[in-house]
Design an enzyme around this catalytic site. Structure first.
Site, PDB file in Angstrom:
ATOM      1  N   CYS A   2      29.911  -2.761  54.651  1.00 26.01           N
ATOM      2  CA  CYS A   2      29.755  -3.665  55.791  1.00 26.01           C
ATOM      3  C   CYS A   2      30.653  -3.222  56.946  1.00 26.01           C
ATOM      4  O   CYS A   2      31.562  -2.420  56.775  1.00 26.01           O
ATOM      5  CB  CYS A   2      30.149  -5.089  55.377  1.00 26.01           C
ATOM      6  SG  CYS A   2      29.230  -5.696  53.961  1.00 26.01           S
ATOM      7  N   ARG A  27      27.322   2.970  59.616  1.00 22.36           N
ATOM      8  CA  ARG A  27      27.851   2.648  58.278  1.00 22.36           C
ATOM      9  C   ARG A  27      26.723   2.256  57.322  1.00 22.36           C
ATOM     10  O   ARG A  27      26.946   2.165  56.118  1.00 22.36           O
ATOM     11  CB  ARG A  27      28.877   1.527  58.366  1.00 22.36           C
ATOM     12  CG  ARG A  27      30.129   1.881  59.152  1.00 22.36           C
ATOM     13  CD  ARG A  27      30.944   0.636  59.498  1.00 22.36           C
ATOM     14  NE  ARG A  27      31.578   0.033  58.347  1.00 22.36           N
ATOM     15  CZ  ARG A  27      32.817   0.319  57.912  1.00 22.36           C
ATOM     16  NH1 ARG A  27      33.525   1.214  58.564  1.00 22.36           N
ATOM     17  NH2 ARG A  27      33.341  -0.272  56.859  1.00 22.36           N
ATOM     18  N   TRP A  71      26.038  -4.675  54.383  1.00 20.59           N
ATOM     19  CA  TRP A  71      25.410  -3.832  53.354  1.00 20.59           C
ATOM     20  C   TRP A  71      25.476  -4.673  52.091  1.00 20.59           C
ATOM     21  O   TRP A  71      26.569  -4.870  51.523  1.00 20.59           O
ATOM     22  CB  TRP A  71      26.153  -2.514  53.206  1.00 20.59           C
ATOM     23  CG  TRP A  71      25.727  -1.708  52.021  1.00 20.59           C
ATOM     24  CD1 TRP A  71      26.355  -1.622  50.810  1.00 20.59           C
ATOM     25  CD2 TRP A  71      24.553  -0.907  51.881  1.00 20.59           C
ATOM     26  NE1 TRP A  71      25.667  -0.823  49.938  1.00 20.59           N
ATOM     27  CE2 TRP A  71      24.554  -0.352  50.559  1.00 20.59           C
ATOM     28  CE3 TRP A  71      23.503  -0.584  52.721  1.00 20.59           C
ATOM     29  CZ2 TRP A  71      23.550   0.488  50.089  1.00 20.59           C
ATOM     30  CZ3 TRP A  71      22.497   0.255  52.242  1.00 20.59           C
ATOM     31  CH2 TRP A  71      22.531   0.768  50.957  1.00 20.59           C
ATOM     32  N   ASN A  97      34.175  -7.724  54.652  1.00 22.05           N
ATOM     33  CA  ASN A  97      33.776  -6.428  54.090  1.00 22.05           C
ATOM     34  C   ASN A  97      34.526  -6.277  52.774  1.00 22.05           C
ATOM     35  O   ASN A  97      35.747  -6.321  52.759  1.00 22.05           O
ATOM     36  CB  ASN A  97      34.135  -5.274  55.042  1.00 22.05           C
ATOM     37  CG  ASN A  97      33.782  -3.917  54.444  1.00 22.05           C
ATOM     38  OD1 ASN A  97      32.873  -3.827  53.615  1.00 22.05           O
ATOM     39  ND2 ASN A  97      34.502  -2.888  54.831  1.00 22.05           N
ATOM     40  N   GLY A  98      33.796  -6.130  51.675  1.00 27.95           N
ATOM     41  CA  GLY A  98      34.438  -5.963  50.366  1.00 27.95           C
ATOM     42  C   GLY A  98      33.717  -6.798  49.316  1.00 27.95           C
ATOM     43  O   GLY A  98      32.597  -7.257  49.534  1.00 27.95           O
ATOM     44  N   GLU A 481      20.526  19.818  38.877  1.00 31.27           N
ATOM     45  CA  GLU A 481      20.953  19.063  40.063  1.00 31.27           C
ATOM     46  C   GLU A 481      21.623  19.993  41.070  1.00 31.27           C
ATOM     47  O   GLU A 481      21.386  19.909  42.273  1.00 31.27           O
ATOM     48  CB  GLU A 481      21.879  17.928  39.660  1.00 31.27           C
ATOM     49  CG  GLU A 481      22.594  17.216  40.796  1.00 31.27           C
ATOM     50  CD  GLU A 481      21.658  16.569  41.817  1.00 31.27           C
ATOM     51  OE1 GLU A 481      20.443  16.461  41.546  1.00 31.27           O
ATOM     52  OE2 GLU A 481      22.150  16.203  42.906  1.00 31.27           O
ATOM     53  N   LYS A 485      20.424  20.591  44.957  1.00 30.87           N
ATOM     54  CA  LYS A 485      21.289  20.461  46.144  1.00 30.87           C
ATOM     55  C   LYS A 485      21.155  21.679  47.040  1.00 30.87           C
ATOM     56  O   LYS A 485      20.997  21.577  48.253  1.00 30.87           O
ATOM     57  CB  LYS A 485      22.750  20.267  45.714  1.00 30.87           C
ATOM     58  CG  LYS A 485      23.047  18.920  45.125  1.00 30.87           C
ATOM     59  CD  LYS A 485      23.159  17.855  46.178  1.00 30.87           C
ATOM     60  CE  LYS A 485      22.146  16.795  46.286  1.00 30.87           C
ATOM     61  NZ  LYS A 485      21.189  16.425  45.338  1.00 30.87           N
ATOM     62  N   GLU A 488      17.752  21.799  48.710  1.00 33.97           N
ATOM     63  CA  GLU A 488      17.532  20.725  49.694  1.00 33.97           C
ATOM     64  C   GLU A 488      18.159  21.036  51.045  1.00 33.97           C
ATOM     65  O   GLU A 488      17.577  20.772  52.084  1.00 33.97           O
ATOM     66  CB  GLU A 488      18.181  19.441  49.183  1.00 33.97           C
ATOM     67  CG  GLU A 488      17.370  18.609  48.240  1.00 33.97           C
ATOM     68  CD  GLU A 488      18.015  17.263  48.061  1.00 33.97           C
ATOM     69  OE1 GLU A 488      17.533  16.313  48.690  1.00 33.97           O
ATOM     70  OE2 GLU A 488      18.990  17.179  47.297  1.00 33.97           O
ATOM     71  N   HIS A 504      14.278  33.743  27.178  1.00 34.92           N
ATOM     72  CA  HIS A 504      12.837  33.410  27.105  1.00 34.92           C
ATOM     73  C   HIS A 504      12.146  33.599  28.451  1.00 34.92           C
ATOM     74  O   HIS A 504      11.074  33.049  28.692  1.00 34.92           O
ATOM     75  CB  HIS A 504      12.679  31.965  26.606  1.00 34.92           C
ATOM     76  CG  HIS A 504      13.304  31.738  25.272  1.00 34.92           C
ATOM     77  ND1 HIS A 504      12.785  32.202  24.094  1.00 34.92           N
ATOM     78  CD2 HIS A 504      14.488  31.149  24.948  1.00 34.92           C
ATOM     79  CE1 HIS A 504      13.583  31.868  23.084  1.00 34.92           C
ATOM     80  NE2 HIS A 504      14.613  31.233  23.573  1.00 34.92           N
ATOM     81  N   LYS A 603      15.059  10.269  53.187  1.00 37.36           N
ATOM     82  CA  LYS A 603      16.092   9.736  52.306  1.00 37.36           C
ATOM     83  C   LYS A 603      15.476   8.950  51.151  1.00 37.36           C
ATOM     84  O   LYS A 603      15.938   9.010  50.024  1.00 37.36           O
ATOM     85  CB  LYS A 603      17.054   8.825  53.093  1.00 37.36           C
ATOM     86  CG  LYS A 603      18.180   8.246  52.243  1.00 37.36           C
ATOM     87  CD  LYS A 603      19.030   9.330  51.623  1.00 37.36           C
ATOM     88  CE  LYS A 603      20.062   8.793  50.646  1.00 37.36           C
ATOM     89  NZ  LYS A 603      20.751   9.888  49.912  1.00 37.36           N
TER      90      LYS A 603
HETATM   91  C1  AGP Z   1      18.442  13.876  46.049  1.00 39.40           C
HETATM   92  O1  AGP Z   1      19.363  14.729  46.726  1.00 39.40           O
HETATM   93  C2  AGP Z   1      17.174  13.698  46.857  1.00 39.40           C
HETATM   94  N1  AGP Z   1      17.458  13.147  48.111  1.00 39.40           N
HETATM   95  C3  AGP Z   1      16.067  13.044  46.064  1.00 39.40           C
HETATM   96  O2  AGP Z   1      15.783  13.878  44.972  1.00 39.40           O
HETATM   97  C4  AGP Z   1      16.350  11.622  45.536  1.00 39.40           C
HETATM   98  O3  AGP Z   1      17.285  11.675  44.494  1.00 39.40           O
HETATM   99  C5  AGP Z   1      15.032  11.074  44.983  1.00 39.40           C
HETATM  100  O4  AGP Z   1      14.125  10.995  46.042  1.00 39.40           O
HETATM  101  C6  AGP Z   1      15.178   9.706  44.340  1.00 39.40           C
HETATM  102  O5  AGP Z   1      15.596   8.780  45.301  1.00 39.40           O
HETATM  103  P1  AGP Z   1      16.112   7.336  44.800  1.00 39.40           P
HETATM  104  O6  AGP Z   1      17.335   7.575  43.988  1.00 39.40           O
HETATM  105  O7  AGP Z   1      16.370   6.560  46.052  1.00 39.40           O
HETATM  106  O8  AGP Z   1      15.018   6.730  43.966  1.00 39.40           O
END
Ligand code: AGP
Length: 608
Positions: A2, A27, A71, A97-98, A481, A485, A488, A504, A603
């Site tokens: 927040c 924020r 938030w 906020n908190g 993962e 990263k 992406e 393999h 996002k």
């Molecule tokens: C992760 O870096 C990506 N932005 C993407 O894979 C994300 O994790 C995925 O779209 C799932 O999103 P969510 O956790 O909001 O469901």
């Protein structure tokens, strides 16, 4: 998290407050509101600050006021849950906020005393508590605030006003930042310097446990017990754009640096260390049903899916529960074979990912219990699932998930503790896990403090066209993962693989132009990882090893080594993912890409 902003002076407060909220938008928030002295009520709205501004129009004339971007942590995004909150008399106004951890017991007590609550939030208990104490303290508002703050546990950054005392703003801090801006005949209070910078660069910061009373004539800082504190003002050197990201160049780095605090927020109030237990309030009502579950199906997309794979290993090894992990886009179309002893667990930062949501709805149509690990409070998946656990990681602005992913791992460890102690896990083992979880923030800090070494390695390898990430057991999903990263944010073709798979097929790709990042902590599969590194280097492949601090042997098997502290094998992903996040970040910055907004990505993928 927040955002708070308050003003007292001679200018009209409404416009100043609205402008301040617009600056705090970075924020992340889901609703907002303002209160100005002389107004009968606050103006609040779901969605953007603009919605508040349109509702305010030119109606609010006061020259002091408080404002807030919310938030959601307790109670979903709604006008009634938006701040400022008020008491039964509509005279006390507050923004927070908190998290007030003991809000439930306070709310119960206050309701028994006749207080009527208008929201579902934890924050609202504060204004009713102050109202209660004012009655007992001869209507002394300041003393009532001080007394009330001594009763709450949790974190707060607060600003208060009383309708009978216009022009006076009170503020207090415990765990959530508060900064006071010093203008000429006017003063400001904010969660961070961002909205103040438009008016003045002279500020004073409150420390935890401190309280301040502010009017246009000046301010005084004291402890809650009224011991005066002299604080020399400082001058902010930053400019407005820098401050928006807390001084960091990108949100992705800012959010990675926040990870020690994110771990604390994920576990705060949820570990009973001496008994080796996890206390998850969001699962309390289904705890008995969960004790009978014989199988967990974990569903997520992208990073959330990879977090689920780590969770699978945790739950199987330490809770003795068979777990399978599916991506939402597959599970939703499969013939799901569930029975009454199955539960489906959705992992989602946004709580809005279409494929994950669809899988949850399909599971519900089959009468299966659904759970969620979600960051966005009040989001669709949070509301659709039968029960769940919030991350409390705060808004994640970077498209590439960093702190949310780390938080998901922590919550999965808490879930493992919760379910494991319902089953065969001993109190000793539970205590061991709980104690080690408390050490994780400091261990992540060690890695973050060595980030310049990671940046140097990123610059050394960052021009590669292809990258292989390998790991085993708990760190196989971290290899996936880590590769995600890099893909992406730097657009490099990177693959994550279980290291045991090298022979393999993947080994055929290896040559001097195809580097490998090998996750090789000192754990149960360390020797296997060394063998994998050897077979890669025997084919001229370069290897960056992610190793346990103190492991000098690994230097013989790698071209470069990134060290991390030792921890329990089941918790090692919480540490091993951090260097991979930083590595991807530094490669992307070196390549000049938009780290926070990578091309082609959103996002939250709210469409199929
Ligand atoms: C992760 O870096 C990506 N932005 C993407 O894979 C994300 O994790 C995925 O779209 C799932 O999103 P969510 O956790 O909001 O469901």
């Amino acid at each position: 998290m927040c955002g708070i902003f308050a003003y007292t002076g001679d200018r009209r407060a409404a416009g100043i407050l609205i402008d301040g909220l617009r600056v705090l938008e970075y924020r992340g928030y889901d609703s907002a509101g303002i209160y100005t002295a002389g107004s009968p009520l606050a103006v609040r709205a779901v969605g953007t600050v603009r919605n508040v501004a349109e509702k305010v129009g030119g109606r609010l004339i006061g020259t002091s006021g408080i404002a807030h971007t919310r938030w959601a942590t307790h109670g979903g995004p709604s006008e009634k849950n938006a701040h400022p909150h008020t008491d039964c008399s509509k005279k006390i106004w507050m923004v927070h906020n908190g998290i007030i951890e003991n809000y439930k017991e306070l709310r119960t007590r206050l309701a028994l005393h006749g207080h009527v609550f208008a929201s579902e939030t934890d924050s609202e208990v504060l204004v009713h508590l102050i109202e209660e104490h004012m009655r007992a303290l001869g209507n002394d508002f300041e003393q009532a605030v001080r007394t009330s703050l001594k009763e709450v546990t949790g974190t707060y950054g607060l600003a208060f006003m009383h309708a009978d005392n216009p022009g006076v703003v009170m503020t207090a801090r415990m765990g959530s930042p508060i900064v006071i801006g010093i203008g000429k005949g006017e003063y400001f209070v904010a969660s961070d310097p961002t909205p103040i910078l438009h008016h003045t660069k002279d500020v004073v910061y409150l420390n935890d446990g401190e309280f301040a009373v502010i009017s246009k004539e000046g301010y005084s800082i004291s402890t809650l017990d009224n011991a005066l504190i002299e604080r020399i003002p400082s001058t902010i050197e930053w400019d407005i754009d820098d401050v928006k990201k807390g001084g960091f160049e990108h949100f992705m780095l800012k959010e990675t640096i926040e990870e020690p605090e994110v771990i604390l927020n994920a576990i705060r109030g949820r570990l009973v260390v001496d008994e080796g237990l996890a206390r998850l309030g969001g699962l309390r009502e289904v705890a008995d049903q969960l004790a009978d579950i014989k199988r967990l199906v974990i569903v997520g997309c992208g990073s959330a899916y990879y977090a689920g794979v780590v969770g699978k290993y945790m739950l199987e090894e330490y809770a003795g529960i068979p777990a399978e992990v599916e991506v939402g886009s597959e599970l939703r179309y499969r013939k799901m074979l569930f029975d009454k002893e199955t539960a489906v667990l959705a992992i989602s930062q946004s709580g809005e990912t279409a494929d994950t949501l669809a899988a949850i709805k399909e599971a519900q149509r089959k009468g299966v219990m659904t759970l969620g690990i979600v960051n966005a409070v009040g989001s669709t998946i949070a509301r659709e699932t039968d029960a769940g656990v919030y991350n409390h990681a705060g808004p994640e602005m970077g498209v590439a998930s960093t702190k949310a992913f780390l938080s998901q791992l922590c919550v999965l460890a808490l879930l493992t503790l919760f379910l494991g102690r319902q089953r065969g896990m001993s109190a000793v083992m539970g205590k061991r896990i709980a104690e080690e979880m408390l050490l994780l923030p400091g261990k992540v800090e060690v890695i973050l403090n060595a980030r310049e070494k990671i940046r140097a390695i990123a610059h050394k390898y960052g021009h590669a066209r292809d990258f292989l990430y390998i790991g085993r057991k708990y760190n196989a999903p971290i290899a996936y993962e880590g590769a995600l990263k890099l893909k992406e944010v730097s657009y490099i073709h990177a693959e994550g693989y279980g290291a045991g798979e090298m022979k393999h097929g993947p080994l055929a790709m290896i040559d001097e132009a195809f580097p490998t990042l090998a996750i090789a902590p000192k754990d149960s599969v360390y020797e296997k990882m060394i063998s994998n590194m050897e077979e890669i280097r025997a084919r001229k492949g370069r290897v960056i090893a992610l190793a346990t601090e103190g492991d000098m042997n690994i230097k013989e098997h790698a071209d470069d080594v990134i060290y991390m502290p030792k921890t329990l094998e089941m918790l090692s992903p919480v540490l091993s993912v951090v260097p991979l996040q930083l590595f991807a970040y530094y490669v992307a910055v070196m390549r000049g890409f938009n780290v926070d907004r990578p091309r082609n990505l959103a996002k939250s993928v709210t469409v199929e």
